[in-house]
Design a protein around this motif. Structure first.
Motif, short mmCIF file in Angstrom:
data_model
loop_
_atom_site.label_atom_id
_atom_site.label_comp_id
_atom_site.label_asym_id
_atom_site.label_seq_id
_atom_site.Cartn_x
_atom_site.Cartn_y
_atom_site.Cartn_z
N UNK A 275 -10.89 4.69 -5.23
CA UNK A 275 -9.75 4.78 -6.15
C UNK A 275 -10.23 5.12 -7.56
N UNK A 276 -9.47 5.98 -8.23
CA UNK A 276 -9.83 6.35 -9.60
C UNK A 276 -9.37 5.31 -10.61
N UNK A 277 -8.32 4.58 -10.28
CA UNK A 277 -7.83 3.51 -11.13
C UNK A 277 -7.11 2.49 -10.26
N UNK A 278 -6.82 1.33 -10.86
CA UNK A 278 -6.17 0.29 -10.10
C UNK A 278 -5.00 -0.30 -10.88
N UNK A 279 -4.08 -0.92 -10.14
CA UNK A 279 -2.95 -1.59 -10.75
C UNK A 279 -3.27 -3.07 -10.92
N UNK A 280 -2.99 -3.65 -12.07
CA UNK A 280 -3.25 -5.08 -12.25
C UNK A 280 -2.42 -5.90 -11.28
N UNK A 281 -2.94 -7.03 -10.81
CA UNK A 281 -2.12 -7.93 -10.00
C UNK A 281 -0.86 -8.33 -10.76
N UNK B 86 0.84 -1.19 0.00
CA UNK B 86 0.00 0.00 0.00
C UNK B 86 0.88 1.25 0.00
N UNK B 87 0.52 2.20 -0.83
CA UNK B 87 1.27 3.45 -0.90
C UNK B 87 0.37 4.55 -1.40
N UNK C 37 9.27 3.50 -11.96
CA UNK C 37 8.30 3.48 -10.85
C UNK C 37 6.91 3.95 -11.27
N UNK C 38 6.29 3.16 -12.13
CA UNK C 38 4.96 3.50 -12.60
C UNK C 38 3.94 2.63 -11.87
N UNK C 39 2.83 3.22 -11.57
CA UNK C 39 1.77 2.52 -10.86
C UNK C 39 0.89 3.54 -10.16
N UNK C 40 -0.37 3.22 -10.07
CA UNK C 40 -1.32 4.14 -9.47
C UNK C 40 -1.18 4.14 -7.96
N UNK C 41 -0.99 5.33 -7.39
CA UNK C 41 -0.90 5.47 -5.95
C UNK C 41 -2.23 5.99 -5.40
N UNK C 42 -2.48 5.68 -4.15
CA UNK C 42 -3.73 6.09 -3.52
C UNK C 42 -3.70 7.60 -3.26
N UNK C 43 -4.76 8.28 -3.62
CA UNK C 43 -4.84 9.71 -3.31
C UNK C 43 -4.98 9.90 -1.81
N UNK C 44 -4.64 11.09 -1.35
CA UNK C 44 -4.75 11.34 0.09
C UNK C 44 -6.20 11.28 0.55
#
Length: 421
Positions: A373-379, A330-331, A388-395
């Protein structure tokens, strides 16, 4: 028999055999000590003392939904607190908790050396791993607490086959170290959640700074046995002697002192020896600069000390010990401590786990479990320091944190039940 004698007999029976197989009244003894939770409404809580297997005990607080309001079969989440403090209870002291009203049994524990769990604070070393392992065995139903009851006997809706570990911040390092420990005698664990874990001493010590920082994005590499190592400006490193001892810093303004706006490095004290542990990389840099650092451990000593406290360095041992373990990292866009824009502590840990052959990894939950979440990262999407690409959780989606942690546990729990990975 008097009512007092009847209760004593029930307690003795529970102490010998646990509540399993005893009468319905004995079952009631296992469930009678619950109290309304001070943090979340419609939640019960209970404090227990769990034998650690070597003559001592570990204090743990358990929280679960109101049985009448939300009956079901609930996953169990052992939450390991961050910082270096051994204190993890009572839960109202921390925001890093799993929301029990989502249908989860959560456990927090006190590590040795804080009073309620006797022993020595070993700064997340072997004693701390043993304490975590003891509570996991109790949660799985393998051992009884001092009241003679296992967790499943105290909370019949708890599902020990869905037992998860949630490491928050520095707790993620201890979680990985415990799950990787071949001496821990662990029960089956169904998954790991690690929230913004500083996977390496440069991050745990905040050696790269926060505000200000000496970090240059894209300069971290993962090297297996050496973990994640990030470049630091060697020419700015100074050590300043004073009556209070030695202060180490990156002298940003070049005045030869260690004050604002410099990046001062405190290190972490080994409470057993009193030595200050820097990252091996920084200790090596100081030696190259021929800086005198009395009271600071050598590079070799520091490397050995951090070897059992660094999730990235332990990634291979974790996968070897838990080859089927799914791991959810989680980030958020703004880390709770680190200000490094490309989040090397997160992507580096992901790279270490995937490189070691982890069975399943994911960065942040899917939208089915956290609709905010607005988008998700595939498993199993690649996690790399150099990309370092990947969707991070907004605050906004991270508040409250308890719901984010719960979403991660529920995703792993549901996937465990359905087998859809």
């Amino acid at each position: 028999m008097s009512s007092g004698g009847r209760l004593l007999a029930l307690l003795l029976a529970a102490a010998v055999s646990g509540c399993a197989g005893a009468s319905g009244e004995a079952d009631d003894v296992c469930r009678a000590e619950r109290v309304p939770d001070p943090v979340d409404a419609a939640t019960w809580s209970l404090g227990v003392q769990v034998p650690d297997g070597s003559g001592g005990t570990v204090h743990a607080d358990v929280r679960w939904p109101d049985l009448t309001a939300n009956a079901g079969s609930w996953p169990i989440a052992l939450v390991i607190q961050g910082t270096w403090s051994p204190v993890g209870t009572p839960v109202d002291r921390t925001t890093a908790r799993v929301d029990p009203t989502a249908g989860i049994v959560s456990i927090h524990l006190d590590l040795p050396g804080n009073g309620r769990t006797p022993g020595t604070n070993d700064r997340r070393g072997a004693g701390s791993r043993a304490a975590v392992a003891a509570v996991l065995r109790w949660a799985a139903g393998d051992t009884a607490d001092l009241g003679g009851c296992t967790l499943p006997e105290r909370i019949p809706a708890a599902a020990p086959e869905r037992l998860f570990v949630v490491g928050t911040s520095n707790g993620g390092n201890l979680a990985v170290a415990t799950l990787a420990d071949p001496e821990a005698a662990l029960p089956p664990v169904a998954g790991l959640v690690a929230w913004e874990t500083p996977a390496g001493p440069q991050f745990t010590n905040v050696e790269l700074g926060a505000e200000p920082t000496v970090y240059t994005p894209g300069t971290c590499t993962y090297g297996g046995a050496v973990g994640i190592v990030c470049e630091m400006p060697a020419d700015e490193l100074v050590a300043v002697e004073s009556d209070g001892g030695t202060t180490l810093c990156f002298d940003r303004d070049g005045d030869g002192a260690c004050g604002a706006p410099d990046v001062v490095v405190q290190g972490t004290e080994d409470l057993d020896t009193g030595a200050i542990m820097l990252s091996p990389a920084l200790r090596r840099l100081a030696a190259a600069r021929e800086l005198s650092l009395p009271g600071f451990a050598s590079e070799e000593t520091a490397a050995d000390w951090w070897a059992e406290r660094d999730a990235a360095r332990l990634a291979g041992a974790l996968v070897a010990a838990q080859p089927e373990l799914p791991i959810l990292l989680l980030a958020s866009a703004t880390d709770h401590v680190q200000t490094l824009p490309d989040h090397p502590h997160v992507f580096g840990l992901g790279e270490a786990l995937q490189g070691a052959g982890a069975a399943w990894t994911r960065l942040n939950p899917g939208t089915a479990w956290l609709p905010e979440l607005s988008e998700e990262n595939p498993p199993n999407a690649p996690l790399r320091l150099d990309d370092p690409t990947g969707s991070l959780v907004s605050e906004a989606a991270e508040e409250p944190l308890a719901e984010l942690l719960a979403a991660a546990v529920l995703e792993l729990s549901e996937r465990h039940q359905t087998g859809e990975w």
